[in-house]
Each structure stands twice: as structure tokens, then as C-alpha cells.
Design an enzyme around this catalytic site. Structure first.
Site, mmCIF file in Angstrom:
data_model
loop_
_atom_site.group_PDB
_atom_site.id
_atom_site.type_symbol
_atom_site.label_atom_id
_atom_site.label_comp_id
_atom_site.label_asym_id
_atom_site.label_seq_id
_atom_site.Cartn_x
_atom_site.Cartn_y
_atom_site.Cartn_z
ATOM 1 N N ASP A 145 21.510 -17.852 15.575
ATOM 2 C CA ASP A 145 22.324 -16.720 16.013
ATOM 3 C C ASP A 145 23.030 -16.137 14.779
ATOM 4 O O ASP A 145 23.736 -16.864 14.060
ATOM 5 C CB ASP A 145 23.349 -17.198 17.043
ATOM 6 N N ALA A 146 22.858 -14.849 14.553
ATOM 7 C CA ALA A 146 23.378 -14.229 13.331
ATOM 8 C C ALA A 146 24.886 -14.426 13.204
ATOM 9 O O ALA A 146 25.397 -14.689 12.096
ATOM 10 C CB ALA A 146 23.032 -12.739 13.341
ATOM 11 N N ASP A 163 19.303 -5.257 12.215
ATOM 12 C CA ASP A 163 18.161 -4.676 12.937
ATOM 13 C C ASP A 163 18.103 -5.394 14.284
ATOM 14 O O ASP A 163 17.187 -6.163 14.562
ATOM 15 C CB ASP A 163 16.892 -4.909 12.112
HETATM 16 N N1 SAM Z 1 14.368 -1.700 16.112
HETATM 17 C C1 SAM Z 1 14.898 -2.385 17.196
HETATM 18 C C2 SAM Z 1 15.786 -1.624 18.104
HETATM 19 O O1 SAM Z 1 16.683 -0.951 17.646
HETATM 20 O O2 SAM Z 1 15.578 -1.698 19.306
HETATM 21 C C3 SAM Z 1 15.389 -3.757 16.858
HETATM 22 C C4 SAM Z 1 14.152 -4.574 16.692
HETATM 23 S S1 SAM Z 1 14.275 -6.252 16.353
HETATM 24 C C5 SAM Z 1 12.855 -6.816 17.214
HETATM 25 C C6 SAM Z 1 15.635 -6.880 17.307
HETATM 26 C C7 SAM Z 1 15.752 -8.399 17.185
HETATM 27 O O3 SAM Z 1 17.134 -8.791 17.229
HETATM 28 C C8 SAM Z 1 15.077 -9.188 18.304
HETATM 29 O O4 SAM Z 1 13.954 -9.859 17.819
HETATM 30 C C9 SAM Z 1 16.156 -10.152 18.790
HETATM 31 O O5 SAM Z 1 15.664 -11.447 19.083
HETATM 32 C C10 SAM Z 1 17.116 -10.158 17.605
HETATM 33 N N2 SAM Z 1 18.472 -10.595 17.940
HETATM 34 C C11 SAM Z 1 19.206 -10.250 19.020
HETATM 35 N N3 SAM Z 1 20.390 -10.894 19.012
HETATM 36 C C12 SAM Z 1 20.405 -11.656 17.893
HETATM 37 C C13 SAM Z 1 21.352 -12.568 17.344
HETATM 38 N N4 SAM Z 1 22.505 -12.827 17.964
HETATM 39 N N5 SAM Z 1 21.061 -13.163 16.175
HETATM 40 C C14 SAM Z 1 19.864 -12.922 15.537
HETATM 41 N N6 SAM Z 1 18.925 -12.100 16.028
HETATM 42 C C15 SAM Z 1 19.193 -11.468 17.190
#
Ligand code: SAM
Length: 313
Positions: A145-146, A163
Site C-alpha cells: 500500500d503506497a 498513477d
Molecule cells: N491511469 C489510471 C487512471 O487514472 O484510472 C490509473 C491506472 S493504474 C492501473 C492504477 C493502479 O493504482 C491500480 O493498479 C491499483 O491497484 C493501484 N492502487 C490503488 N490504490 C493503491 C494503493 N493504496 N497503493 C498502491 N497502489 C494502489
């Protein structure tokens, strides 16, 4: 309907508001999983190529992803000027890291993605987007988790790029569009560092939500701007918010930008150059007014939430 020919086999509804849906035609569902964090589909669209859908929201598709990834990444890296260490949060598809690695100055590009299942599916199906970027010795993928990773480890990053998927209720990104998260990111930046985040659609009725995120960022960073790009996959123009620890170039001279890009960037750019950056740095009046005139902030206590989710039919 005169002149129309509908040829998709499946239609995925994406809720834009509680009353408006967009129908995306899908030729084939290549993968579908309920992961620990979200519902994931990898789909093929005749119009947009292979794409990723999470919790009913389209994340990325092959044909138009450059309209999203180039402004997200290069605006921030340009504003920094000489980025060496870059952190990407989310971004399972790899498009953001692919763009970061085009900068010769970048020594390390680390990505923290929460969902390994989504990352693995993107590796398998979205090679046209990631283009093998994680095999580059300068790139590293980590899972977690970021928010937790940054709170625990901090850092000294030149640029942090969020992103992330939308902050839908109960989604993994729910708390990452808040003042508390922005503050954690600011503390993990090196002097002169830059932060950028996908910040929601910018047209009515979503512009209040975008303005709220930009305003919130403005309580954490002294120098803030916002911009948007039009990527048909997202149906509506999508905004970005950028915060910096040093003054921003909000009136870029195209020839100067192009010279800097020619010196620093390897590989082709389709969207981004000096003229495009000048456009990005000129948000329209109604949007600047929205940011200036409102007062609501996004906090863990009262976070920004987007409308979700869609269903297959
Ligand atoms: N371009 C896209 C949009 O704006 O809809 C974003 C694409 S990218 C696939 C988004 C990613 O953020 C997903 O793979 C998701 O698993 C990740 N994500 C969501 N919450 C997160 C968190 N708390 N920590 C790390 N990654 C996360």
C-alpha cells in the site's frame, strides 16, 4: 438508427454520475479476477485495443494511453529539470515507468503497486504499454500500500508520481487523495522535489471534486498548478494536480522546453513538447475560479470520493 452499426459482443457500463452511464463495447474478455483489493478485467475493444478495467472503471487502453501517461509523467519531470530518483505509486500497467525511463538523468524508478494480481495480468496482456520496462536495471517493482510504504520508509525522491485508480468507496486508493497523504509524500521528497497526481475529471459536474484536490494540495505545497488532458478511454477530460518545493515554470517557452527535452529524453514522444506544455500550463478560467473560490478540503476525516462502479451486461 440510420447509419449506425453496432458490432460489440459485450458492453461494460461505466457510471459517470449516478444518472449517466457510458457504454464501452468489448470484443473479448481476456482475464477476469476478484483480487484481494478489487475486481479486475482485461478486455479487448475493437476501438481502443486491449485495456484494463478495475471496479468498473477503465484504467488504461493501448490506443490512447499516451494521452494520459505523457502529460502525467513529463510535466512533472520537466518541472523538476534533472530527476534522478523517481517514485511511481500505483500504475500497474507500467505506462508511467516506461515514460520515466526515457529521461537519461533517471538513475532509479521505483514503482509501489498494491495489487500483484493486476500487475501480473498487465505484464501478460499489456506488453504494448509496459514495453518490458521493468526489465530495465534502473526500474524496480514493489508490492504494498503506497500510504503504508511511504509512512514507514519515507525517502528522498526527486519526483513522486501518483498513477492511482479513483478513490471509490472501499477501494484501495480511497485515502490517497487526502491532505494527510499529500503531506506524507511531501516529507518523502528531496529538496526541489515535485509531486503529481491524477486528480479527477475537470468538466461539470466533476470540477468541484478536481478543485477540491488541487486546493488540498495547495495547503501542503507552496507551489501548485493543475492541468488536464483528453483521453477518450476516460470519457471526460481528466485532471492532474502538481505540487512542487520550488517555483514552477507556468509560462514555458516552447523552444526552451524542446531544447531541454532533446538533451534529456530518449525515445519518441507523441503528445508532449514545448507547445503542448504551454497548453497544459494554461487551465481555463472556470477551473481556476473553482479552485480559488471554494474552501472544502479532502482529508482522511472527510475524503474526496468518486462515483463508481460499472457492471458487465
Ligand atoms: N491511469 C489510471 C487512471 O487514472 O484510472 C490509473 C491506472 S493504474 C492501473 C492504477 C493502479 O493504482 C491500480 O493498479 C491499483 O491497484 C493501484 N492502487 C490503488 N490504490 C493503491 C494503493 N493504496 N497503493 C498502491 N497502489 C494502489
Amino acid at each position: 438508427m440510420a447509419g449506425s452499426k453496432l458490432s460489440s459482443d459485450y458492453w461494460i457500463t461505466e457510471y459517470m454520475t449516478e444518472d449517466d452511464v457510458h457504454l464501452h463495447g468489448v470484443e473479448q474478455i481476456l482475464d477476469f479476477k476478484r483480487t484481494e483489493y478489487q475486481e479486475m478485467s482485461i478486455v479487448r475493444s475493437r476501438t481502443f485495443g486491449t485495456g484494463l478495467v478495475l471496479d468498473g472503471k477503465w484504467q488504461v487502453s493501448e490506443r490512447d494511453e499516451f494521452l494520459y501517461h505523457e502529460p502525467l509523467v513529463h510535466t512533472a519531470l520537466y518541472q523538476h529539470g534533472a530527476p534522478r530518483r523517481v517514485l511511481v505509486l500505483g500504475g500497474a500497467d507500467g505506462g508511467a515507468v516506461r515514460e520515466v525511463l526515457k529521461w537519461r538523468s533517471v538513475e532509479k524508478a521505483v514503482q509501489v503497486e498494491i495489487d500483484r494480481v493486476v500487475y501480473d495480468a498487465c505484464q501478460e496482456h499489456l506488453a504494448a504499454i509496459h514495453q518490458g520496462c521493468f526489465q530495465n536495471p534502473r526500474a524496480e517493482i514493489r508490492f504494498g500500500d503506497a500510504f503504508e510504504v511511504l509512512e514507514k520508509e519515507g525517502g528522498s525522491w526527486d519526483v513522486i508520481i501518483c498513477d492511482l485508480s479513483d478513490p471509490l468507496e472501499d477501494s484501495p486508493a480511497m485515502n490517497l487523495f487526502t491532505r494527510e497523504f499529500f503531506t506524507t509524500c511531501r516529507e518523502a521528497l528531496a529538496p526541489g522535489g515535485v509531486f503529481v497526481i491524477q486528480a479527477g475529471p475537470v468538466t461539470p459536474p466533476f470540477d468541484d471534486g478536481h478543485a477540491r484536490i488541487v486546493r488540498t494540495l495547495g495547503t501542503v505545497f507552496e507551489h501548485v498548478t493543475h492541468f488536464f488532458s483528453c483521453t477518450p478511454t476516460y470519457v471526460v477530460p481528466l485532471g492532474f494536480a502538481l505540487g512542487s518545493l520550488k517555483p514552477l515554470d507556468t509560462d514555458p517557452e516552447p523552444a526552451k522546453v524542446d531544447a531541454l527535452l532533446a538533451e534529456n529524453v530518449d525515445g519518441p514522444l507523441k503528445f508532449f513538447d514545448g507547445i503542448a506544455l504551454r497548453g497544459l500550463m494554461s487551465p481555463p478560467k472556470y477551473l481556476r475560479d473553482k479552485v480559488a473560490q471554494g474552501d472544502s478540503l479532502s482529508t482522511l476525516h472527510d475524503p474526496a470520493r468518486y462515483t463508481g462502479t460499472g457492471v458487465k451486461s
